[in-house]
Design an enzyme around this catalytic site. Structure first.
Site, PDB file in Angstrom:
ATOM      1  N   ASN A   1      38.624  40.845  44.305  1.00 44.84           N
ATOM      2  CA  ASN A   1      37.597  39.900  43.867  1.00 44.84           C
ATOM      3  C   ASN A   1      37.730  39.634  42.369  1.00 44.84           C
ATOM      4  O   ASN A   1      38.094  40.524  41.591  1.00 44.84           O
ATOM      5  CB  ASN A   1      36.184  40.341  44.268  1.00 44.84           C
ATOM      6  CG  ASN A   1      35.812  41.740  43.832  1.00 44.84           C
ATOM      7  OD1 ASN A   1      36.669  42.597  43.648  1.00 44.84           O
ATOM      8  ND2 ASN A   1      34.531  41.981  43.659  1.00 44.84           N
ATOM      9  N   ILE A   2      37.457  38.395  42.003  1.00 43.69           N
ATOM     10  CA  ILE A   2      37.605  37.940  40.620  1.00 43.69           C
ATOM     11  C   ILE A   2      36.308  37.228  40.249  1.00 43.69           C
ATOM     12  O   ILE A   2      36.099  36.072  40.625  1.00 43.69           O
ATOM     13  CB  ILE A   2      38.815  36.979  40.478  1.00 43.69           C
ATOM     14  CG1 ILE A   2      40.098  37.628  41.034  1.00 43.69           C
ATOM     15  CG2 ILE A   2      39.009  36.568  39.019  1.00 43.69           C
ATOM     16  CD1 ILE A   2      41.233  36.642  41.270  1.00 43.69           C
ATOM     17  N   GLU A   3      35.442  37.953  39.541  1.00 41.89           N
ATOM     18  CA  GLU A   3      34.126  37.388  39.224  1.00 41.89           C
ATOM     19  C   GLU A   3      34.198  36.535  37.956  1.00 41.89           C
ATOM     20  O   GLU A   3      35.213  36.525  37.247  1.00 41.89           O
ATOM     21  CB  GLU A   3      33.110  38.532  39.077  1.00 41.89           C
ATOM     22  CG  GLU A   3      32.937  39.270  40.394  1.00 41.89           C
ATOM     23  CD  GLU A   3      31.901  40.385  40.352  1.00 41.89           C
ATOM     24  OE1 GLU A   3      31.452  40.758  39.247  1.00 41.89           O
ATOM     25  OE2 GLU A   3      31.560  40.890  41.437  1.00 41.89           O
TER      26      GLU A   3
ATOM     27  N   CYS B   1      36.157  35.869  46.173  1.00 39.96           N
ATOM     28  CA  CYS B   1      36.214  37.093  46.990  1.00 39.96           C
ATOM     29  C   CYS B   1      37.653  37.568  47.163  1.00 39.96           C
ATOM     30  O   CYS B   1      38.608  36.772  47.072  1.00 39.96           O
ATOM     31  CB  CYS B   1      35.615  36.833  48.367  1.00 39.96           C
ATOM     32  SG  CYS B   1      33.817  36.787  48.394  1.00 39.96           S
TER      33      CYS B   1
ATOM     34  N   GLU C   1      39.205  38.454  49.860  1.00 41.98           N
ATOM     35  CA  GLU C   1      39.874  37.850  51.023  1.00 41.98           C
ATOM     36  C   GLU C   1      40.469  36.500  50.649  1.00 41.98           C
ATOM     37  O   GLU C   1      41.583  36.144  51.041  1.00 41.98           O
ATOM     38  CB  GLU C   1      38.875  37.655  52.172  1.00 41.98           C
ATOM     39  CG  GLU C   1      38.283  38.934  52.722  1.00 41.98           C
ATOM     40  CD  GLU C   1      36.982  39.337  52.026  1.00 41.98           C
ATOM     41  OE1 GLU C   1      36.856  39.141  50.803  1.00 41.98           O
ATOM     42  OE2 GLU C   1      36.101  39.865  52.721  1.00 41.98           O
TER      43      GLU C   1
ATOM     44  N   CYS D   1      32.160  38.354  53.863  1.00 45.33           N
ATOM     45  CA  CYS D   1      30.981  37.492  53.782  1.00 45.33           C
ATOM     46  C   CYS D   1      31.171  36.275  54.694  1.00 45.33           C
ATOM     47  O   CYS D   1      32.276  36.021  55.193  1.00 45.33           O
ATOM     48  CB  CYS D   1      30.730  37.056  52.333  1.00 45.33           C
ATOM     49  SG  CYS D   1      31.867  35.789  51.743  1.00 45.33           S
TER      50      CYS D   1
ATOM     51  N   CYS E   1      33.914  33.845  53.677  1.00 46.88           N
ATOM     52  CA  CYS E   1      35.260  34.392  53.913  1.00 46.88           C
ATOM     53  C   CYS E   1      35.615  34.361  55.395  1.00 46.88           C
ATOM     54  O   CYS E   1      36.778  34.144  55.750  1.00 46.88           O
ATOM     55  CB  CYS E   1      35.373  35.812  53.368  1.00 46.88           C
ATOM     56  SG  CYS E   1      35.573  35.813  51.581  1.00 46.88           S
TER      57      CYS E   1
HETATM   58  N1  THU Z   1      32.980  40.364  47.853  1.00 46.61           N
HETATM   59  C1  THU Z   1      34.261  40.191  48.300  1.00 46.61           C
HETATM   60  O1  THU Z   1      35.219  40.164  47.519  1.00 46.61           O
HETATM   61  N2  THU Z   1      34.436  40.068  49.636  1.00 46.61           N
HETATM   62  C2  THU Z   1      33.437  40.106  50.558  1.00 46.61           C
HETATM   63  O2  THU Z   1      33.658  39.791  51.716  1.00 46.61           O
HETATM   64  C3  THU Z   1      32.097  40.545  50.157  1.00 46.61           C
HETATM   65  C4  THU Z   1      31.811  40.391  48.704  1.00 46.61           C
HETATM   66  C5  THU Z   1      32.769  40.465  46.395  1.00 46.61           C
HETATM   67  C6  THU Z   1      32.117  39.254  45.794  1.00 46.61           C
HETATM   68  C7  THU Z   1      31.520  39.844  44.523  1.00 46.61           C
HETATM   69  O3  THU Z   1      32.515  39.831  43.518  1.00 46.61           O
HETATM   70  C8  THU Z   1      31.223  41.284  44.899  1.00 46.61           C
HETATM   71  O4  THU Z   1      31.948  41.555  46.090  1.00 46.61           O
HETATM   72  C9  THU Z   1      29.743  41.576  45.139  1.00 46.61           C
HETATM   73  O5  THU Z   1      29.212  40.669  46.029  1.00 46.61           O
END
Ligand code: THU
Length: 133
Positions: free
Chosen positions: A43-45, A54, A56, A87, A90
């Protein structure tokens, strides 16, 4: 059929690269494509929260850029020993690059893995077939 144990170290390695300073929730994903090739993502916020990516989604981008077309299996890891179910967004993205039989592995307690199909995770999916009608 690639086993979750094979994908696990790849997903963990990707998870360690996560850019998650806001949620502090690091996620890793590893895809096995139709060639048996593995593609990873984390994940890259972003400071603008809604545009974060996300794990995925990042793994799908890697697959596409490296010439893979179809997700056969994907493993997603979050907190150690706990399931990190994809999520909703995804699930739709995985369906676009997989199908109802695509296998989603989730980490369970004490070195175990759960196995789900995309048919289970996204029943009655909207896909290209609706557009073709
Ligand atoms: N996140 C994912 O990378 N994949 C998912 O399917 C669930 C959530 C990440 C998004 C965000 O950066 C962090 O988890 C918290 O929600």
């Amino acid at each position: 059929m690639m086993k979750p144990e094979e994908l696990y170290p790849h997903a963990k390695q990707a998870q360690n690269k996560a850019h998650a300073p806001y949620s502090k929730f690091q996620v890793g994903a590893a895809i096995c494509d139709e060639h048996g090739q593995i593609h990873c993502g984390c994940n890259i916020e972003n400071a603008a929260y809604p545009i974060g990516c996300c794990a995925e989604q990042a793994a799908v981008a890697q697959m596409i850029i490296n010439g893979g077309k179809t997700i056969k299996q994907i493993l997603v890891v979050g907190k150690a020993g706990e399931t990190c179910p994809p999520c909703g967004a995804c699930r739709q993205i995985l369906f676009e690059h997989g199908d109802a039989t695509t296998v989603v592995y989730l980490e369970g307690p004490e070195g175990t893995f759960l196995s789900r199909s995309l048919a289970q995770l996204l029943p009655e999916a909207f896909d290209h077939s609706q557009l073709d009608k």
